[in-house]
Structure formats: C-alpha cells, structure tokens
Design a protein around this motif. Structure first.
Motif, PDB file in Angstrom:
ATOM      1  N   THR A 104       0.811  -1.127  -0.055  1.00 15.40           N
ATOM      2  CA  THR A 104      -0.003  -0.078  -0.063  1.00 15.40           C
ATOM      3  C   THR A 104       1.116   1.274  -0.020  1.00 15.40           C
ATOM      4  OG1 THR A 104      -1.779  -1.107   1.002  1.00 15.40           O
ATOM      5  CG2 THR A 104      -1.604   1.253   1.403  1.00 15.40           C
ATOM      6  N   LEU A 159      -7.806   3.055   4.103  1.00 14.84           N
ATOM      7  CA  LEU A 159      -8.456   3.782   5.324  1.00 14.84           C
ATOM      8  C   LEU A 159      -7.901   2.870   6.458  1.00 14.84           C
ATOM      9  CD1 LEU A 159     -10.133   5.986   6.599  1.00 14.84           C
ATOM     10  CD2 LEU A 159     -12.120   4.655   6.198  1.00 14.84           C
ATOM     11  N   TYR A 160      -7.562   3.469   7.671  1.00 17.48           N
ATOM     12  CA  TYR A 160      -7.431   2.875   8.882  1.00 17.48           C
ATOM     13  C   TYR A 160      -8.935   2.344   9.340  1.00 17.48           C
ATOM     14  CZ  TYR A 160      -5.509   0.570  12.949  1.00 17.48           C
ATOM     15  OH  TYR A 160      -5.367  -0.074  14.161  1.00 17.48           O
ATOM     16  N   PRO A 161      -9.390   1.252   9.543  1.00 14.21           N
ATOM     17  CA  PRO A 161     -10.866   1.042   9.738  1.00 14.21           C
ATOM     18  C   PRO A 161     -11.352   1.666  11.115  1.00 14.21           C
ATOM     19  CG  PRO A 161      -9.531  -0.836   9.950  1.00 14.21           C
ATOM     20  CD  PRO A 161      -8.573   0.228   9.608  1.00 14.21           C
ATOM     21  N   ASP A 162     -10.545   1.835  12.192  1.00  6.39           N
ATOM     22  CA  ASP A 162     -10.898   2.391  13.419  1.00  6.39           C
ATOM     23  C   ASP A 162     -10.491   3.513  13.664  1.00  6.39           C
ATOM     24  OD1 ASP A 162     -12.411  -0.366  14.246  1.00  6.39           O
ATOM     25  OD2 ASP A 162     -10.238  -0.869  13.620  1.00  6.39           O
ATOM     26  N   ASN A 202       2.250   3.926  13.816  1.00  6.75           N
ATOM     27  CA  ASN A 202       2.714   2.701  13.938  1.00  6.75           C
ATOM     28  C   ASN A 202       2.442   1.651  12.853  1.00  6.75           C
ATOM     29  OD1 ASN A 202       4.177   3.656  15.810  1.00  6.75           O
ATOM     30  ND2 ASN A 202       3.067   2.604  17.531  1.00  6.75           N
ATOM     31  N   HIS A 203       1.109   1.622  12.637  1.00  9.77           N
ATOM     32  CA  HIS A 203       0.739   0.383  11.734  1.00  9.77           C
ATOM     33  C   HIS A 203       1.108   1.002  10.222  1.00  9.77           C
ATOM     34  CE1 HIS A 203      -2.187  -2.089   9.974  1.00  9.77           C
ATOM     35  NE2 HIS A 203      -2.572  -1.451   9.012  1.00  9.77           N
ATOM     36  N   ARG A 248       5.025   0.063  10.437  1.00 10.23           N
ATOM     37  CA  ARG A 248       5.285  -1.383  10.420  1.00 10.23           C
ATOM     38  C   ARG A 248       5.036  -2.079   8.999  1.00 10.23           C
ATOM     39  NH1 ARG A 248       2.382  -1.757  15.347  1.00 10.23           N
ATOM     40  NH2 ARG A 248       3.684  -1.207  16.936  1.00 10.23           N
ATOM     41  N   ARG A 249       4.077  -1.289   8.233  1.00  8.21           N
ATOM     42  CA  ARG A 249       3.882  -2.161   7.058  1.00  8.21           C
ATOM     43  C   ARG A 249       4.556  -1.326   6.036  1.00  8.21           C
ATOM     44  NH1 ARG A 249      -2.372  -2.228   5.842  1.00  8.21           N
ATOM     45  NH2 ARG A 249      -1.600  -3.016   3.933  1.00  8.21           N
TER      46      ARG A 249
END
Lengths: 504, 504
Positions: free
Chosen positions: B415, B446-449, B458-459, B462-463
């Motif tokens: 992504t 889109l980050y879902p939450d 961080n997400h 890390r990705r």
C-alpha cells in the motif's frame, strides 16, 4: 507395442506376483511367458490396447485457452485486491488432519480428502484397532494429513500460528485450489480454486463498506455490469426469530426463509409450521414476504417488525450504515440490495452476510459470497479476533463471462508470427530474426523441421497465428523477409526493421 | 478458554467415547465432568494451552513478501515462455494411481503421496487381503488416487489423452506444485513448485538451441548474470561406454563419472574398478579427465576418443550443431559449456542433457536442468513422440536471488498511502478520496477504526507504507488533505488533484 505390454504387465505383476508366490525379480520370466502366449489371449491384448489414460472424476485438465481465461479472471481480481490493500498469502495444500477435522461439521469431515501416511502406515495400528475393521477407528491411525477443504480454516490457522509477525488489522487475500470429495456433477468439481479476501482484527463497519466496493470494482473491471450484491445481517435474522418467539429454532426458521425465492410464500410457511413455529409467529412475519421498495423503504418496514428486538435493531443500524456509505461513495456498475432471506452458512456469520448474483437474464447461482464472523480464530485458541471476508466463485464467473462473451480476444492470443523452415541454412537466418523479435517483446517462433510448406502453413492456421514469414534462398541472398498476413493473404517483402514495425 | 477446552475435548472424545462405551450424544456429560475436575488435572490444562497450530513437516506458509518474490520469478519465467511460443496447460493435483505408479522406479513409488479413498474405503478389501495386513496388498485397495509427483508424467498423460485436439509440435509450459514424501531437509520440501517447458513432436535440434536461448533469456530477465548452461549428450556417454567396452555398465560408468567434480579423478577411477570396468578401459578414459580449452577444443579431444563409435560421433555432431548455432545467435549473459560428466537421470534422456549452475561464487546445486527423451508418451501407448524440455528450480533460484540481493524493491511494495481515521465523519470523507485514488490505480487504504493516532502511525510504519494522509476537522472544513512522507517527515496541505499527482 510389445514394450508397452511388457510395461503394463510389469505393473500388474509387481502386485500379482505376491499372490503367485513368484519372487519379484522373476517376473521377467512370467512376462516373457505371457508375451509368448499373447495370441491365445485376445481379450488381454484388447484390454491393454483400449487402456486409455484418464483423470480422476471431478478433476479437470485445462488447455492453453482455458488457462488464459482463468488467469485473466484471477489477475483482474488480484489487481483489485492489491488496490484495496490486501496482501497475498499461501498455505500448504495439505494440513495436519487435526487442523481441518471437526471444523466443517460431520458432512464436511466426510468430504475431506485424507492422505495415507507414507511407508509402513499399518505399524501405528494396534491389533485391536485393526481387528475392528472400522474406517472411523483406522482413518486417524493411517492418515495424519488432509487436503485443504477451504481457505478460511487454513487462514485462521495461519493467523494464530504467525500472530506475532502479523500487523493487525490484517488484510489478506488467497487464491489457491481446494479439494472436496463431493459427488461430481455439472459445475461441481473435486478440485477447484477459491479466491478469498478477508480482514481480521477490526470490527469497523467500514470493512463491510469496502467489501461492497471491492465486489463492484472487480465485476466492473471484468466488464460484468449489473451484478446484484445482496446483503443481510445475521442480527436481523436473530431479531426476527426473537420477535416470533423462535430463538431456539433460528436455523430451522432461516433455512425455510432462505427458500422463499425457490418455493414461494405458502410452502415456506408450511415448512415453518412443520418445524413448530407458531401460527402467531408466522403471521408476524407477513411483512417480510412482501418487503417492497428501495433499500430505505425495506429498512423502514423491518424497523416496525423488529421494534421490540434490541439485536434486530442493531442489525438494522449496521445495514443502514453500510447503505448510507455506499450511496455516498456510489458503485460503478453493481447494485446493492437488501435480501432478508439471505442466510448462507448461518452458524458461521455473526454480522453482515453477502451474496452476489449474476446480471439478470443469466441463469447461475451466486458468483460470490461472504460475511462477518466474530470468532474466526477462536477454534485455534486466539480469541477476540473479529473477521469479515468475501469470496469469488471462479468457475461460475468463468461460465458467466463465457456466456456473455466478455473475455477479451487479446488474452488468448498466442504466437504472433511463425517463420517457415526451408532448411538448415534458411532456418538459422530465421532464428536470428526470431531472437531479435523476441527481444523486442514479439512472440515469434520458427517451425522446427523443414517439413512440407503446406504442413507448416496448416500449423500456423490451426494455431491461429496471424502472420508467417518466408525466407527462402532468394530472400536469404537479398537479406529480406516475405511477411504474409494469414487472414488477408497479403504478402510483403520487407527488411528486418520494417518487419519489426509491422509486427509491433 | 473454557470453550476452547470444550472444543478440544469434544474432538478427542469423539473417538475416545467409542472405547469407553459412551454414546456419542452423551459426550457432553463427560465433557462437563472433565471441565469440573480440570483443576485436579493441571497437565491436561497445560497440554491444551500449549497446543499450537502447526503445518505438516516439509510444507511451508508464504507471507506477502515471499508470495511477491515467488510470483516475480514465476511471472518472469512465464513471460519468456510465452515469447518463445510455449502455451500453458494445467493438470489436476491428483491423478489415478495407475497413471503415476511404476513411472519413477521403486523409490519414486514409495515417495508418492497416496490419497485414501473416501467413505467406506474398507469395503473393497477382501477378508483375505485384510488379514495379510500388508501395506503392499492394502494400498491399491484403499487408495486409487495420488498426488502429482512431477509435471512430466502428467504432461505425457495429457498429450496422449488429448492427442486429437493437440497441434504438433506442441510447446507447452506448466507451473504447478508437486508433492514428494521425501525426508524434509534444508532446501528440500514435500510440496514445491516445478516450472517446466517442453516440446513434443519434433526431433529438430533447433529445439535444443532454443532451450539454451530460453535459459539465457530467463536468467538475463532475472538479472542473474553469468549462469553456466552445461550441456552433454547421452549418445556421447553411450559412445564412451562402447569404446571402453562397458556398454553393459553404462549406468555404473556414468554414475562414477558424474562424481568427478566432487571426489576427484582417483576416486572416480577406483569406483569404476570396483564396478568391474577394465584397467584398459579406464586408461582410455584419461583424456576425459583432462578435457581442456573451449567448447571447440573439447569437442576435438572427444572426437579422437570416440573415433570408433558411431553413436558417440553422432552425439558429437549434435553438440557441435547446438554450439555453432549458439555462437552465431549469441547469448546475452549466460555461457554454454560442455560437461562430459553430466548425466542426470540417465535412464530418461536419449540426446541432449542440460544443467544450469548459478554464477561463480554462489554455493548452490543446479538451478535448472533438462534434456531430450525420445519416448515420452510411450508409457501411455503413444509411440514415436520425441520430446525435449527444461525445468527451472524455483526454490533455488529464489535463494540465489535473495543471496545476491537481486529482487527489485518494487515487487514487495504494497500500500502506498494510509488515511488516518479521526472518526466517522472524517473517515467517510477519506474513503471517498481513497475510492478515487484506487480508481486511478493507487493502492490506498483507510485505517478502519478511529484508534489512537500513534497506533495508526505505527501501523503505517510497520507495514512500510510510505505516505499517510491526515484529514481532521480543519482539513474536512477546508476540503484539503495533509500528506505526510513517512521517511522524511515532511508534511504538505494539498487539494485532491495535488494529492493524486504527488502519489502517482
């Protein structure tokens, strides 16, 4: 022929010689004996000659055109998966039996292909177990691995096993074959591909919204316009069951409701009665059978039915969120439709339930489906890992695209130009040109043998190769190529640069 | 936890209850009993908690990066296969046992994974056979299908079965997994992919020339420069055996010769002596051990050794044809090398034998191999169908590319941009932008939450997602996007068009 028979007999004798008390090494004498007497056993010869190779029932060979068409579907799906941020994983074709057994119900357990342990597989069987001569007792002793039955359980196993390396929410896709010992029939195979996309680790309804978009994006990319994405919610089904006082008959109730399209209102009611659902309850269901209007209207009717059910209203709220989002975002070619009768593997889903049907006029079951399951990885000990996913029915999508003639011609196009072989010297010159064309990205071939011209031209025709190049002695001496268009018959003498330009 | 234990116990009890004389339906009582007493059985609890899901030995899970790298190799190979005019086919994962058994020797038969018949598989076993308690007797009765062991035998079966639909010469490629019950060890797996290209129906040596070119084209496309394509010819080996008077010891002789690289001249000679090859013969071999110079020089030495052997001289003639053609056509990055010690599955090949070794300095066995076999389809009754083919060792190529750092960075890029989720309203606006970006071919999520900002950043980190977009209330009101470069930390407020341009 004799050698073929010899091989055939060797194969049989390897086993038979055990009965006959022949040492394996001595089978040659036996074979020679049989061969000598073959004329006396015309049926044996007949059998051997008739022995045609085949494949196990329910499996398929795919030729070049079929592989190309299947790849086209899979690549189109993959491209959208990636755009949506899904990452590919692959899992082994076989899993430990304990990973699969007990996850698909008794019927599922029966349909799982088990792999026989290698080597001396009877060693692990006690005399007592052996004497039982029972498949149930023996199977787990002689088989410890089984072929993947779907992609969901291996995915759950993957997530639990690699949980420390995975960054959640985890969006994965997986396109791999699965195997089921189902009775083969038209459109149902024992080996078939599943294409799944799932997200685990988030309860956000934006995931459901994105899956509706993903279906729309894939089918639009496949030019399959006008599919219907049907949506329901397990909580609505629970709510209805609650309202009609049939919580304990949720499965009976939804199984019956699921048949509305096929058997009609009256028969559905009959089935519900036979399952012990009260007349009062069935009366309350009346509005369900006549849900009309657009998504919003239907939701309003449902609200009135479910006004007293907390879980039912929660289901409606979820549906409304998804529908509002989709209305804002807009779909390209699909439409979203509420279908309260949609149940699909109810035991599994806990929230949204999806199913996709082909455009009107195409007779075909669902071409996709999925939903939300709140406890995917619980079976392997990892709790609180909500998941939602969808699946594409590759074989059915293939049939629909075929029926509607939607496969692009380009995907099955193979070689562009065949160089005719007039002999070693000419062929060598041709192969130099072929090599350069390939380096320019043009699929080119040299006919390998200096066969008759007609045979070579037929080869080009049968393989739908659109151009041939002829380099005879004359062309060789003057350094030119005769390019022939196989459909128009037109011929041109050109130099290499012009040849390249015309083929590009 | 309790539910997990309950499931675990249910699974075990299904079988155990048979012993205990418990009706299957009553296991619940038993389970409740166990659960009640769990505290008294700490080891049981320990065992259950420790039960981690795993996969069968010799198999592998592949994560996203591994799938991407493997796909890169396979797609690169496929592209060249297609340029050379090869067409894809696919065959079922399992074949009828009789198709596979007896084709790979006794050792091969043992290593074939057999699939247990479904349902009441003991029904077909006679009491007498059952009492034998012999794997050899029982296996063919309880198993009629087996997993593909390689791609060559299924290909031969395919050609014979579909001979009326195939246009010969038939150039096919096939990239599918195969399964072998080998003892797993480093680099050897029980499930692995084979990548094969073969031509059947022509004896032309131009095929061999093209396969050398194909190897060169594939490894050049993979940027793996400097591989050595070793070539030999079975007829030369036959010729040498003839010259030294060891025709009947052809296999012993070549097996010994094949070890020259590993054990050296003296030990090879010793092994030959022990196999009964005469001292005179071994002396005649002397020039073989000291073959020097380029292809042409080596061929001249061979000619002198083989001057009295018709078949040997034929082999040399074939080698020379291929070498001359390749000299004219020129290879891009590989080199062609004569290796008289090369034997590879001698029983199989009848003409050219190929093997590819990684560039100097990389410790790795062969990364490809193949050859000419004059009777591929004879085993299924179709005679006179000469074939020649090559194979790519996917797993080893993977390791070599990894070691030399030759995988392009782009292939594992997932992504491109993550939109941070600040709440439902903002997220909805983000999803509209995400949707448009995807339609422009940009991988966006889109980050879902609406989780804590730090968690979401961080997400992305890390990705390895290179950009994030922040749309808070301010941006929402003014219709702009804050684009942040995750490696430089730079931030820009931009409108959608600028966002699109910067991400493209």
């Amino acid at each position: 022929m004799v050698q073929c028979i010899r091989r055939h007999i060797k194969h049989k004798v390897t086993i038979k010689s055990k009965y006959l008390g022949l040492a394996y090494e001595n089978y040659n004498i036996f074979v020679t004996y049989i061969l000598f007497h073959l004329k006396r056993f015309p049926t044996i010869v007949g059998n051997i000659m008739a022995q045609k190779p085949g494949i196990p029932k329910g499996t398929r060979d795919f030729n070049a055109a079929e592989v190309a068409k299947r790849s086209y579907i899979m690549e189109t799906i993959k491209e959208q998966f990636k755009l949506f941020g899904f990452q590919p994983i692959e899992t082994p074709s076989f899993e430990n039996s304990e990973t699969l057994m007990g996850k698909y119900g008794d019927e599922g357990d029966r349909l799982i292909f088990k792999i026989l342990n290698s080597g001396e597989f009877l060693k692990k069987v006690s005399d007592e177990d052996y004497q039982s001569k029972s498949e149930t007792v023996l199977t787990p002793k002689i088989s410890e691995k089984a072929l993947r039955y779907d992609l969901t359980v291996p995915f759950a196993r993957f997530v639990v096993q690699h949980q420390n390396d995975i960054e959640f929410p985890f969006k994965r896709y997986q396109i791999q074959p699965v195997w089921r010992a189902d009775r083969p029939q038209k459109g149902r195979f024992r080996e078939f591909y599943q294409c799944d996309a799932d997200v685990v680790g988030s309860k956000s309804l934006f995931q459901e919204v994105e899956f509706v978009q993903l279906y729309d994006a894939v089918f639009s990319a496949l030019k399959l316009d006008g599919v219907t994405i049907k949506i329901n919610n397990r909580k609505i089904l629970s709510g209805i069951a609650e309202v009609i006082g049939a919580q304990d008959k949720l499965i009976d109730f939804t199984v019956a409701l699921d048949k509305l399209d096929k058997i009609g209102e009256e028969k559905v009611k009959e089935e519900m009665r036979s399952k012990g659902i009260s007349e009062e309850g069935i009366t309350k269901l009346h509005p369900l059978f006549t849900l009309k209007g657009d998504f919003g209207d239907q939701v309003e009717s449902l609200k009135s039915i479910l006004s007293s059910s907390e879980i039912g209203l929660k289901g409606i709220e979820e549906l409304e969120f998804i529908n509002t989002a989709i209305s804002t975002l807009q779909l390209k070619t699909a439409k979203l439709q509420l279908d309260v009768t949609l149940a699909r593997g109810l035991n599994y889903y806990t929230g949204a339930i999806f199913e996709v049907s082909a455009p009107e006029g195409v007779k075909m079951g669902s071409i996709g489906g999925g939903g939300r399951y709140d406890d995917l990885t619980g079976i392997f000990g990892l709790k609180d890992m909500s998941g939602v996913g969808i699946s594409f029915g590759l074989d059915r999508i293939y049939l629909v695209l075929e029926e509607l003639n939607l496969f692009p011609d380009t995907i099955t196009a193979s070689t562009k130009v065949l160089f005719i072989n007039f002999g070693e010297k000419e062929a060598m010159a041709c192969l130099q040109a072929v090599t350069k064309l390939r380096q320019e990205g043009i699929k080119a071939e040299l006919y390998p043998d200096a066969a008759k011209m007609k045979k070579q031209m037929n080869h080009a025709n049968r393989r739908d190769i659109p151009f041939v190049v002829l380099v005879g002695e004359e062309e060789l001496n003057s350094g030119v190529f005769t390019l022939k268009n196989m459909s128009s018959g037109e011929q041109h003498k050109v130099d290499f640069q012009a040849l390249l330009d015309m083929l590009k």
